[in-house]
Motif scaffolding. Structure first.
Motif, PDB file in Angstrom:
ATOM      1  N   ARG A  38     -10.249  43.400 -48.874  1.00  0.00           N
ATOM      2  CA  ARG A  38      -9.700  42.387 -47.952  1.00  0.00           C
ATOM      3  C   ARG A  38      -9.506  41.056 -48.663  1.00  0.00           C
ATOM      4  N   TYR A  39     -10.489  40.673 -49.479  1.00  0.00           N
ATOM      5  CA  TYR A  39     -10.393  39.427 -50.247  1.00  0.00           C
ATOM      6  C   TYR A  39      -9.150  39.457 -51.144  1.00  0.00           C
ATOM      7  N   ASP A  40      -8.936  40.554 -51.850  1.00  0.00           N
ATOM      8  CA  ASP A  40      -7.782  40.659 -52.753  1.00  0.00           C
ATOM      9  C   ASP A  40      -6.471  40.476 -51.995  1.00  0.00           C
ATOM     10  N   ILE A  41      -6.355  41.130 -50.858  1.00  0.00           N
ATOM     11  CA  ILE A  41      -5.132  41.026 -50.056  1.00  0.00           C
ATOM     12  C   ILE A  41      -4.926  39.598 -49.566  1.00  0.00           C
ATOM     13  N   LEU A  42      -5.981  39.000 -49.018  1.00  0.00           N
ATOM     14  CA  LEU A  42      -5.875  37.634 -48.498  1.00  0.00           C
ATOM     15  C   LEU A  42      -5.587  36.626 -49.600  1.00  0.00           C
ATOM     16  N   PHE A  43      -6.221  36.817 -50.763  1.00  0.00           N
ATOM     17  CA  PHE A  43      -5.994  35.864 -51.850  1.00  0.00           C
ATOM     18  C   PHE A  43      -4.555  35.947 -52.354  1.00  0.00           C
ATOM     19  N   LYS A  44      -4.025  37.153 -52.466  1.00  0.00           N
ATOM     20  CA  LYS A  44      -2.622  37.296 -52.887  1.00  0.00           C
ATOM     21  C   LYS A  44      -1.688  36.634 -51.884  1.00  0.00           C
ATOM     22  N   LEU A  45      -1.960  36.818 -50.603  1.00  0.00           N
ATOM     23  CA  LEU A  45      -1.152  36.180 -49.570  1.00  0.00           C
ATOM     24  C   LEU A  45      -1.294  34.660 -49.638  1.00  0.00           C
ATOM     25  N   PHE A  46      -2.514  34.190 -49.818  1.00  0.00           N
ATOM     26  CA  PHE A  46      -2.768  32.753 -49.917  1.00  0.00           C
ATOM     27  C   PHE A  46      -2.043  32.143 -51.110  1.00  0.00           C
ATOM     28  N   SER A  47      -2.031  32.851 -52.216  1.00  0.00           N
ATOM     29  CA  SER A  47      -1.380  32.321 -53.415  1.00  0.00           C
ATOM     30  C   SER A  47       0.127  32.161 -53.232  1.00  0.00           C
ATOM     31  N   ARG A  48       0.689  32.845 -52.252  1.00  0.00           N
ATOM     32  CA  ARG A  48       2.129  32.713 -51.975  1.00  0.00           C
ATOM     33  C   ARG A  48       2.457  31.468 -51.158  1.00  0.00           C
ATOM     34  N   VAL A  49       1.485  30.970 -50.393  1.00  0.00           N
ATOM     35  CA  VAL A  49       1.774  29.819 -49.535  1.00  0.00           C
ATOM     36  C   VAL A  49       1.058  28.545 -49.987  1.00  0.00           C
ATOM     37  N   ALA A  50       0.075  28.661 -50.869  1.00  0.00           N
ATOM     38  CA  ALA A  50      -0.705  27.489 -51.282  1.00  0.00           C
ATOM     39  C   ALA A  50      -0.372  27.091 -52.713  1.00  0.00           C
ATOM     40  N   SER A  51      -0.739  25.877 -53.040  1.00  0.00           N
ATOM     41  CA  SER A  51      -0.529  25.389 -54.399  1.00  0.00           C
ATOM     42  C   SER A  51      -1.544  26.040 -55.338  1.00  0.00           C
ATOM     43  N   PRO A  52      -1.225  26.106 -56.623  1.00  0.00           N
ATOM     44  CA  PRO A  52      -2.189  26.663 -57.590  1.00  0.00           C
ATOM     45  C   PRO A  52      -3.528  25.928 -57.577  1.00  0.00           C
ATOM     46  N   ARG A  53      -3.487  24.638 -57.346  1.00  0.00           N
ATOM     47  CA  ARG A  53      -4.723  23.849 -57.291  1.00  0.00           C
ATOM     48  C   ARG A  53      -5.608  24.302 -56.132  1.00  0.00           C
ATOM     49  N   GLU A  54      -4.997  24.568 -54.983  1.00  0.00           N
ATOM     50  CA  GLU A  54      -5.747  25.060 -53.830  1.00  0.00           C
ATOM     51  C   GLU A  54      -6.304  26.452 -54.098  1.00  0.00           C
ATOM     52  N   CYS A  55      -5.545  27.268 -54.793  1.00  0.00           N
ATOM     53  CA  CYS A  55      -5.972  28.641 -55.086  1.00  0.00           C
ATOM     54  C   CYS A  55      -7.220  28.668 -55.957  1.00  0.00           C
ATOM     55  N   LEU A  56      -7.343  27.701 -56.844  1.00  0.00           N
ATOM     56  CA  LEU A  56      -8.501  27.651 -57.740  1.00  0.00           C
ATOM     57  C   LEU A  56      -9.816  27.578 -56.973  1.00  0.00           C
ATOM     58  N   LYS A  57      -9.793  26.962 -55.810  1.00  0.00           N
ATOM     59  CA  LYS A  57     -11.018  26.802 -55.023  1.00  0.00           C
ATOM     60  C   LYS A  57     -11.549  28.133 -54.497  1.00  0.00           C
ATOM     61  N   TYR A  58     -10.684  29.133 -54.409  1.00  0.00           N
ATOM     62  CA  TYR A  58     -11.065  30.391 -53.779  1.00  0.00           C
ATOM     63  C   TYR A  58     -11.115  31.569 -54.750  1.00  0.00           C
ATOM     64  N   ILE A  59     -11.047  31.276 -56.036  1.00  0.00           N
ATOM     65  CA  ILE A  59     -11.171  32.335 -57.037  1.00  0.00           C
ATOM     66  C   ILE A  59     -12.647  32.654 -57.209  1.00  0.00           C
TER      67      ILE A  59
END
Length: 79
Positions: A45-66
């Motif tokens: 579930r995390y993998d799916i949500l993170f991939k979806l999140f990376s499509r709508v969020a900035s790379p900087r925001e994505c770093l917080k959830y890696i």
């Protein structure tokens, strides 16, 4: 492949909802009471949500959830 047309307000709402789900998953990964089978499905579930999140969020925001590699290494040692 499917397409989705959303406006800026809807993108912000998607970001918000996915962030909350990712935060909850990251918190639950630290809970030792959760069974490994359940954690495996949480990881999917995390993998799916993170991939979806990376499509709508900035790379900087994505770093917080890696997830950190240290947690992943500990997980594989414990298994």
């Amino acid at each position: 492949m499917r397409g989705l047309l959303v406006n800026e307000k809807e993108v912000k709402e998607l970001e918000y909802v996915i962030k909350r789900e990712l935060e909850e998953l990251l918190f639950d990964f630290t809970d030792d009471r959760i069974d490994h089978v359940v954690k495996r499905s949480m990881e999917e579930r995390y993998d799916i949500l993170f991939k979806l999140f990376s499509r709508v969020a900035s790379p900087r925001e994505c770093l917080k959830y890696i997830r950190s590699k240290q947690k992943n290494i500990k997980k594989s040692i414990d298994s």
